[in-house]
Design a protein around this motif. Structure first.
Motif, PDB file in Angstrom:
ATOM      1  N   VAL A 205       0.739  -1.413  -0.432  1.00 14.06           N
ATOM      2  CA  VAL A 205      -0.082   0.327  -0.439  1.00 14.06           C
ATOM      3  C   VAL A 205       0.496   1.596  -0.437  1.00 14.06           C
ATOM      4  O   VAL A 205       0.833   2.203  -0.480  1.00 14.06           O
ATOM      5  CB  VAL A 205      -1.089   0.049   1.184  1.00 14.06           C
ATOM      6  CG1 VAL A 205      -1.646   1.504   1.159  1.00 14.06           C
ATOM      7  CG2 VAL A 205      -2.181  -0.989   1.380  1.00 14.06           C
ATOM      8  N   ALA A 206       1.973   0.803   0.942  1.00 20.13           N
ATOM      9  CA  ALA A 206       2.554   2.221   0.907  1.00 20.13           C
ATOM     10  C   ALA A 206       3.834   2.761  -0.068  1.00 20.13           C
ATOM     11  O   ALA A 206       4.079   4.257  -0.390  1.00 20.13           O
ATOM     12  CB  ALA A 206       3.937   2.064   1.988  1.00 20.13           C
ATOM     13  N   ALA A 207       4.121   2.272  -1.069  1.00 24.18           N
ATOM     14  CA  ALA A 207       4.997   1.283  -2.241  1.00 24.18           C
ATOM     15  C   ALA A 207       3.584   2.328  -3.095  1.00 24.18           C
ATOM     16  O   ALA A 207       4.039   3.263  -4.257  1.00 24.18           O
ATOM     17  CB  ALA A 207       5.210   0.423  -2.670  1.00 24.18           C
ATOM     18  N   GLN A 208       2.675   1.715  -3.048  1.00 24.29           N
ATOM     19  CA  GLN A 208       1.565   2.703  -4.345  1.00 24.29           C
ATOM     20  C   GLN A 208       1.438   4.086  -3.690  1.00 24.29           C
ATOM     21  O   GLN A 208       1.071   4.158  -5.399  1.00 24.29           O
ATOM     22  CB  GLN A 208      -0.117   1.405  -4.506  1.00 24.29           C
ATOM     23  CG  GLN A 208       0.417   0.125  -5.016  1.00 24.29           C
ATOM     24  CD  GLN A 208      -1.219  -0.292  -4.749  1.00 24.29           C
ATOM     25  OE1 GLN A 208      -2.302  -0.284  -4.990  1.00 24.29           O
ATOM     26  NE2 GLN A 208      -0.767  -1.894  -3.723  1.00 24.29           N
ATOM     27  N   ALA A 217      13.382   6.897  -7.572  1.00 23.52           N
ATOM     28  CA  ALA A 217      13.019   6.060  -6.859  1.00 23.52           C
ATOM     29  C   ALA A 217      13.764   5.735  -5.170  1.00 23.52           C
ATOM     30  O   ALA A 217      13.239   5.244  -5.053  1.00 23.52           O
ATOM     31  CB  ALA A 217      13.855   4.932  -8.045  1.00 23.52           C
ATOM     32  N   GLU A 218      14.784   5.953  -5.731  1.00 25.13           N
ATOM     33  CA  GLU A 218      15.318   6.493  -4.322  1.00 25.13           C
ATOM     34  C   GLU A 218      14.428   7.069  -3.003  1.00 25.13           C
ATOM     35  O   GLU A 218      14.450   6.589  -1.552  1.00 25.13           O
ATOM     36  CB  GLU A 218      16.750   7.121  -4.547  1.00 25.13           C
ATOM     37  CG  GLU A 218      17.119   8.262  -4.205  1.00 25.13           C
ATOM     38  CD  GLU A 218      17.223   8.769  -5.334  1.00 25.13           C
ATOM     39  OE1 GLU A 218      17.584   9.875  -6.233  1.00 25.13           O
ATOM     40  OE2 GLU A 218      16.844   8.073  -6.583  1.00 25.13           O
ATOM     41  N   ILE A 219      13.555   8.021  -3.493  1.00 26.06           N
ATOM     42  CA  ILE A 219      13.462   8.364  -2.384  1.00 26.06           C
ATOM     43  C   ILE A 219      12.194   7.762  -2.201  1.00 26.06           C
ATOM     44  O   ILE A 219      11.935   7.729  -0.800  1.00 26.06           O
ATOM     45  CB  ILE A 219      13.195  10.124  -2.874  1.00 26.06           C
ATOM     46  CG1 ILE A 219      13.671  10.603  -3.093  1.00 26.06           C
ATOM     47  CG2 ILE A 219      11.963  11.144  -1.675  1.00 26.06           C
ATOM     48  CD1 ILE A 219      14.793  11.228  -1.876  1.00 26.06           C
ATOM     49  N   VAL A 220      10.970   7.442  -2.943  1.00 26.29           N
ATOM     50  CA  VAL A 220      10.073   6.575  -3.057  1.00 26.29           C
ATOM     51  C   VAL A 220      10.837   5.453  -1.907  1.00 26.29           C
ATOM     52  O   VAL A 220       9.447   4.707  -0.918  1.00 26.29           O
ATOM     53  CB  VAL A 220       9.439   5.885  -4.347  1.00 26.29           C
ATOM     54  CG1 VAL A 220       8.451   4.655  -4.405  1.00 26.29           C
ATOM     55  CG2 VAL A 220       9.008   6.938  -5.260  1.00 26.29           C
ATOM     56  N   GLU A 221      12.196   5.100  -1.782  1.00 28.05           N
ATOM     57  CA  GLU A 221      12.023   3.914  -1.285  1.00 28.05           C
ATOM     58  C   GLU A 221      11.811   4.081   0.056  1.00 28.05           C
ATOM     59  O   GLU A 221      11.430   3.324   1.117  1.00 28.05           O
ATOM     60  CB  GLU A 221      13.338   2.966  -1.689  1.00 28.05           C
ATOM     61  CG  GLU A 221      13.848   2.014  -1.013  1.00 28.05           C
ATOM     62  CD  GLU A 221      15.109   1.161  -1.391  1.00 28.05           C
ATOM     63  OE1 GLU A 221      15.728  -0.042  -0.781  1.00 28.05           O
ATOM     64  OE2 GLU A 221      15.668   1.490  -2.203  1.00 28.05           O
ATOM     65  N   SER A 227       7.354   4.518   6.365  1.00 26.51           N
ATOM     66  CA  SER A 227       5.227   4.156   6.741  1.00 26.51           C
ATOM     67  C   SER A 227       5.769   2.979   7.204  1.00 26.51           C
ATOM     68  O   SER A 227       4.706   2.530   7.408  1.00 26.51           O
ATOM     69  CB  SER A 227       5.485   4.300   5.053  1.00 26.51           C
ATOM     70  OG  SER A 227       4.760   5.413   4.047  1.00 26.51           O
ATOM     71  N   VAL A 228       5.875   1.992   6.541  1.00 30.41           N
ATOM     72  CA  VAL A 228       6.250   0.491   6.998  1.00 30.41           C
ATOM     73  C   VAL A 228       6.698   0.410   8.860  1.00 30.41           C
ATOM     74  O   VAL A 228       6.178   0.348   9.820  1.00 30.41           O
ATOM     75  CB  VAL A 228       7.326  -0.452   6.418  1.00 30.41           C
ATOM     76  CG1 VAL A 228       7.444  -1.854   7.443  1.00 30.41           C
ATOM     77  CG2 VAL A 228       6.653  -0.544   5.317  1.00 30.41           C
ATOM     78  N   ALA A 229       7.760   1.578   8.934  1.00 37.67           N
ATOM     79  CA  ALA A 229       8.451   1.619   9.907  1.00 37.67           C
ATOM     80  C   ALA A 229       7.545   2.789  11.352  1.00 37.67           C
ATOM     81  O   ALA A 229       7.145   2.170  12.386  1.00 37.67           O
ATOM     82  CB  ALA A 229       9.302   2.618  10.604  1.00 37.67           C
ATOM     83  N   LYS A 230       6.481   3.264  10.791  1.00 33.46           N
ATOM     84  CA  LYS A 230       5.606   3.678  10.810  1.00 33.46           C
ATOM     85  C   LYS A 230       4.141   3.091  11.511  1.00 33.46           C
ATOM     86  O   LYS A 230       3.496   2.805  12.723  1.00 33.46           O
ATOM     87  CB  LYS A 230       5.162   4.858  10.633  1.00 33.46           C
ATOM     88  CG  LYS A 230       4.366   5.886  11.299  1.00 33.46           C
ATOM     89  CD  LYS A 230       3.264   7.445  10.389  1.00 33.46           C
ATOM     90  CE  LYS A 230       2.281   7.708  10.482  1.00 33.46           C
ATOM     91  NZ  LYS A 230       0.999   7.241  10.542  1.00 33.46           N
ATOM     92  N   TYR A 231       3.950   2.280  10.543  1.00 32.39           N
ATOM     93  CA  TYR A 231       2.870   1.121  11.042  1.00 32.39           C
ATOM     94  C   TYR A 231       2.830   0.416  11.846  1.00 32.39           C
ATOM     95  O   TYR A 231       2.612   0.024  12.956  1.00 32.39           O
ATOM     96  CB  TYR A 231       2.366   0.115   9.974  1.00 32.39           C
ATOM     97  CG  TYR A 231       2.427  -0.778  10.105  1.00 32.39           C
ATOM     98  CD1 TYR A 231       0.511  -1.151   9.931  1.00 32.39           C
ATOM     99  CD2 TYR A 231       2.657  -2.558   9.654  1.00 32.39           C
ATOM    100  CE1 TYR A 231      -0.237  -2.045  10.293  1.00 32.39           C
ATOM    101  CE2 TYR A 231       2.102  -3.037  10.252  1.00 32.39           C
ATOM    102  CZ  TYR A 231       0.975  -3.380  10.279  1.00 32.39           C
ATOM    103  OH  TYR A 231       0.145  -4.858   9.981  1.00 32.39           O
ATOM    104  N   LEU A 232       4.689  -0.134  12.448  1.00 39.00           N
ATOM    105  CA  LEU A 232       4.926  -1.138  12.982  1.00 39.00           C
ATOM    106  C   LEU A 232       5.247  -0.823  14.384  1.00 39.00           C
ATOM    107  O   LEU A 232       5.034  -1.200  15.193  1.00 39.00           O
ATOM    108  CB  LEU A 232       7.007  -1.821  13.204  1.00 39.00           C
ATOM    109  CG  LEU A 232       6.606  -2.582  11.253  1.00 39.00           C
ATOM    110  CD1 LEU A 232       7.862  -2.934  11.428  1.00 39.00           C
ATOM    111  CD2 LEU A 232       6.285  -3.443  11.709  1.00 39.00           C
ATOM    112  N   LYS A 233       5.805   0.406  14.619  1.00 42.79           N
ATOM    113  CA  LYS A 233       5.390   1.088  16.146  1.00 42.79           C
ATOM    114  C   LYS A 233       3.514   1.646  16.477  1.00 42.79           C
ATOM    115  O   LYS A 233       3.626   0.932  17.503  1.00 42.79           O
ATOM    116  CB  LYS A 233       6.266   2.808  15.554  1.00 42.79           C
ATOM    117  CG  LYS A 233       7.565   2.880  15.926  1.00 42.79           C
ATOM    118  CD  LYS A 233       7.994   4.205  15.707  1.00 42.79           C
ATOM    119  CE  LYS A 233       9.221   4.322  15.904  1.00 42.79           C
ATOM    120  NZ  LYS A 233       9.676   5.451  15.884  1.00 42.79           N
ATOM    121  N   GLU A 234       2.426   1.506  15.238  1.00 51.44           N
ATOM    122  CA  GLU A 234       1.118   1.736  15.473  1.00 51.44           C
ATOM    123  C   GLU A 234       0.622   0.279  16.414  1.00 51.44           C
ATOM    124  O   GLU A 234       0.221   0.207  16.843  1.00 51.44           O
ATOM    125  CB  GLU A 234       1.015   1.970  14.501  1.00 51.44           C
ATOM    126  CG  GLU A 234       0.641   3.661  14.612  1.00 51.44           C
ATOM    127  CD  GLU A 234       0.243   3.908  13.162  1.00 51.44           C
ATOM    128  OE1 GLU A 234      -0.261   3.249  11.860  1.00 51.44           O
ATOM    129  OE2 GLU A 234       0.106   5.210  12.459  1.00 51.44           O
TER     130      GLU A 234
END
Length: 290
Positions: A205-208, A217-221, A227-234
């Motif tokens: 979802v974050a990639a889309q 691309a490097e900024i997108v990555e 986003s994944v790190a934020k999700y894991l904290k939540e």
């Protein structure tokens, strides 16, 4: 022939817990005599279990048991078709006894639990008899057991959310963490416990979303990993802001209290079960036409 009204059907259902259409049939057979209709249902309810077995059970109750020494605990989810039956005293007692049986007898799985002695038969024969008596399908869905050299705390929110926490420290800490888990519904203690498929779904979802930004691309990555790190904290208990003091995380609170949490279990009634929406007024209207 007496007129069978919706009020009469509702009254009989409240007295017997039988399905509405069965109540109407019994009242019709009894020519509107409520006492006679109740007798008819008492005779017929014995064969309802097999007919009820195909109906969806998305309501129910979470049972909780903790041993006197506080070192063993169990959660169990038993489902039924309606919230009305979830409040039935016999159903409530059945669930409570099953939670105790899981804690004390440690069955390997639901099938093993169903085969254990219960009353004059087994858990399964008792469940089947209860289905026949109440007239609604019910299923023993799942259980979670903790046996520990530490302590077990529990919390129930209206019987619809149940939590067990394996912890070290003051009793108050265990209770606070159990209530926190019920409120925030974490997936795991830390990132290592979050299912890989959940992380991949979040990454997709974050990639889309990041791809739509038009950035390199490097900024997108970096955006995706952020986003994944934020999700894991939540979704991880230790990283969540503590509900009683959002200025510190649960992990910080535990360190401050010189406490530790080793595991937890969280059940929510009907979680993941597709519910069938019913319209009582429409059901009564359809029944009246019939």
């Amino acid at each position: 022939m007496a007129e069978i009204t919706a009020a009469m059907v509702r009254e009989l259902r409240e007295k017997t817990d039988a399905p509405m259409m069965e109540c109407k049939k019994a009242l019709t057979e009894a020519d509107g005599d409520l006492a006679r209709a109740e007798e008819i249902l008492r005779v017929k309810l014995g064969n309802k279990a097999s007919k009820a077995a195909t109906r969806v059970t998305a309501e129910g109750l979470i049972g909780i048991y903790t041993s006197e020494d506080g070192k063993t605990g169990a959660l169990i989810e038993v489902n039924c078709e309606t919230d009305f039956v979830a409040k039935n005293p016999e159903f409530v007692d059945f669930v409570a006894e099953l939670a105790k049986k899981v804690a004390l007898e440690n069955p390997a799985d639901v099938a093993a639990l169903n085969a254990l002695p219960f009353g004059e038969g087994t858990v399964e024969t008792t469940r089947t008899a209860l289905v026949g008596k109440i007239g609604e399908n019910m299923t023993v869905r799942r259980f979670h057991r903790i046996a520990t050299p530490y302590q077990v705390a529990s919390y129930s929110h209206g019987g619809r959310i149940g939590v067990l926490v394996e912890f070290e420290g003051a009793d108050e800490v265990g209770k606070d963490v159990a209530m926190h888990v019920a409120a925030t519904k974490p997936k795991a203690l830390n990132a290592d416990g979050v299912p890989a498929e959940d992380i991949e779904k979040e990454r997709s979802v974050a990639a889309q979303k990041a791809a739509e930004s038009g950035k390199p691309a490097e900024i997108v990555e970096k955006m995706v990993e952020g986003s994944v790190a934020k999700y894991l904290k939540e979704v991880t208990l230790f990283n969540q802001p503590f509900v009683k003091n959002d200025k510190q995380t649960v992990e910080q609170m535990l360190k401050e209290k010189k406490a530790a949490v080793h595991s937890f279990g969280l059940f929510i009634v009907g979680e993941g079960i597709e519910k069938v929406e019913t319209d009582f007024a429409a059901e009564v209207a359809a029944m009246a036409k019939a």
